[in-house]
Scaffold this motif. Sequence first.
Motif, PDB file in Angstrom:
ATOM      1  N   VAL A   8       5.311  -2.867   1.444  1.00  8.27           N
ATOM      2  CA  VAL A   8       4.843  -2.653   0.077  1.00  8.27           C
ATOM      3  C   VAL A   8       4.529  -1.178  -0.185  1.00  8.27           C
ATOM      4  O   VAL A   8       4.777  -0.672  -1.281  1.00  8.27           O
ATOM      5  N   GLU A   9       3.993  -0.470   0.808  1.00 12.05           N
ATOM      6  CA  GLU A   9       3.677   0.947   0.596  1.00 12.05           C
ATOM      7  C   GLU A   9       4.938   1.752   0.316  1.00 12.05           C
ATOM      8  O   GLU A   9       4.933   2.642  -0.542  1.00 12.05           O
ATOM      9  N   HIS A  45       8.188   4.595  -3.595  1.00 16.42           N
ATOM     10  CA  HIS A  45       9.467   4.750  -4.291  1.00 16.42           C
ATOM     11  C   HIS A  45       9.279   4.636  -5.810  1.00 16.42           C
ATOM     12  O   HIS A  45       9.864   5.404  -6.569  1.00 16.42           O
ATOM     13  N   PHE A  46       8.450   3.700  -6.234  1.00 20.26           N
ATOM     14  CA  PHE A  46       8.153   3.569  -7.662  1.00 20.26           C
ATOM     15  C   PHE A  46       7.526   4.852  -8.203  1.00 20.26           C
ATOM     16  O   PHE A  46       7.874   5.312  -9.291  1.00 20.26           O
ATOM     17  N   ASP A  47       6.600   5.426  -7.443  1.00 14.11           N
ATOM     18  CA  ASP A  47       5.970   6.685  -7.866  1.00 14.11           C
ATOM     19  C   ASP A  47       6.997   7.809  -7.975  1.00 14.11           C
ATOM     20  O   ASP A  47       7.008   8.559  -8.950  1.00 14.11           O
ATOM     21  N   GLU A  48       7.848   7.927  -6.971  1.00 11.09           N
ATOM     22  CA  GLU A  48       8.864   8.985  -6.960  1.00 11.09           C
ATOM     23  C   GLU A  48       9.842   8.843  -8.120  1.00 11.09           C
ATOM     24  O   GLU A  48      10.307   9.841  -8.668  1.00 11.09           O
ATOM     25  N   SER A  89      17.242  -1.878 -11.342  1.00 11.13           N
ATOM     26  CA  SER A  89      16.521  -1.784 -10.094  1.00 11.13           C
ATOM     27  C   SER A  89      16.491  -0.329  -9.641  1.00 11.13           C
ATOM     28  O   SER A  89      17.474   0.395  -9.794  1.00 11.13           O
ATOM     29  N   VAL A  90      15.380   0.103  -9.062  1.00 11.13           N
ATOM     30  CA  VAL A  90      15.268   1.491  -8.609  1.00 11.13           C
ATOM     31  C   VAL A  90      15.543   1.626  -7.118  1.00 11.13           C
ATOM     32  O   VAL A  90      15.380   2.715  -6.559  1.00 11.13           O
ATOM     33  N   VAL A  91      15.972   0.555  -6.464  1.00 15.47           N
ATOM     34  CA  VAL A  91      16.341   0.635  -5.038  1.00 15.47           C
ATOM     35  C   VAL A  91      17.779   0.176  -4.863  1.00 15.47           C
ATOM     36  O   VAL A  91      18.334  -0.511  -5.686  1.00 15.47           O
ATOM     37  N   PRO A 101      -2.064   1.442 -13.628  1.00 19.26           N
ATOM     38  CA  PRO A 101      -2.104   2.153 -14.917  1.00 19.26           C
ATOM     39  C   PRO A 101      -3.521   2.323 -15.479  1.00 19.26           C
ATOM     40  O   PRO A 101      -3.747   3.157 -16.340  1.00 19.26           O
ATOM     41  N   PHE A 102      -4.485   1.529 -14.978  1.00 16.57           N
ATOM     42  CA  PHE A 102      -5.834   1.539 -15.542  1.00 16.57           C
ATOM     43  C   PHE A 102      -6.916   1.993 -14.572  1.00 16.57           C
ATOM     44  O   PHE A 102      -8.012   2.324 -14.987  1.00 16.57           O
ATOM     45  N   GLY A 103      -6.643   1.963 -13.280  1.00 14.07           N
ATOM     46  CA  GLY A 103      -7.602   2.447 -12.301  1.00 14.07           C
ATOM     47  C   GLY A 103      -8.682   1.464 -11.907  1.00 14.07           C
ATOM     48  O   GLY A 103      -8.729   0.324 -12.370  1.00 14.07           O
ATOM     49  N   PRO A 104      -9.595   1.941 -11.036  1.00 16.91           N
ATOM     50  CA  PRO A 104     -10.616   1.056 -10.455  1.00 16.91           C
ATOM     51  C   PRO A 104     -11.665   0.574 -11.447  1.00 16.91           C
ATOM     52  O   PRO A 104     -12.328  -0.433 -11.190  1.00 16.91           O
TER      53      PRO A 104
END
Length: 186
Positions: free
Chosen positions: A163-164, A169-172, A184-186, A127-130
């Motif tokens: 994990v990828e 899946h979280f992004d989608e 749960s999203v899965v 959420p905050f980036g590098p």
Amino acid sequence: MAEADANGVILQHLLGFFVDHSWKEYRWTLGPAIEELPRLRVIEFSPGPKTELWVYVTVGAWEAHKKSRVEFLIVAPEKDQRHVELVTMAAWYHGQQELGVGHTLPIGEPWLPGSSCEFFLVSPPYPFGPDLEVCNFTDWHLHVQWLLPITAAERDFKVREGVEALEQHFDECALEYWILDRKSVV
């Protein structure tokens, strides 16, 4: 730079990122971290320009495991001392087991009352980036890692698919990670 000065640099890194957020410093005084990580502190950032959520970040967790220098962050929908406890717990556990990106950490109970999430996925702070993730020193650096609350089913999916695949899946699904009673999203 002397390692004793590192916590001051980390705090300045965090304050520079969370400009215009009110903040307070805490120290969790129960459990083994109080003795094993005596300089560990937790910074609580109130909602502000970077996020409308509460943010809790360790300062001093890097001392738990000097080969894997990290600090831990929780993003939460509400102010709660439970988050101070949880990031302290993660810092101590890191000293025992070396937590890194992709690892899951069992909480042992719901993240907060009403939550179905009982695990944390150690992840970059997406959420905050590098700019928040990497804190540089003269001759070393550390990473701020996000403790993303996940369900047992999501952890099992990560174990099966990787994990990828879980992060994709979280992004989608446009995961609303801050919702306490999310399904749960899965």
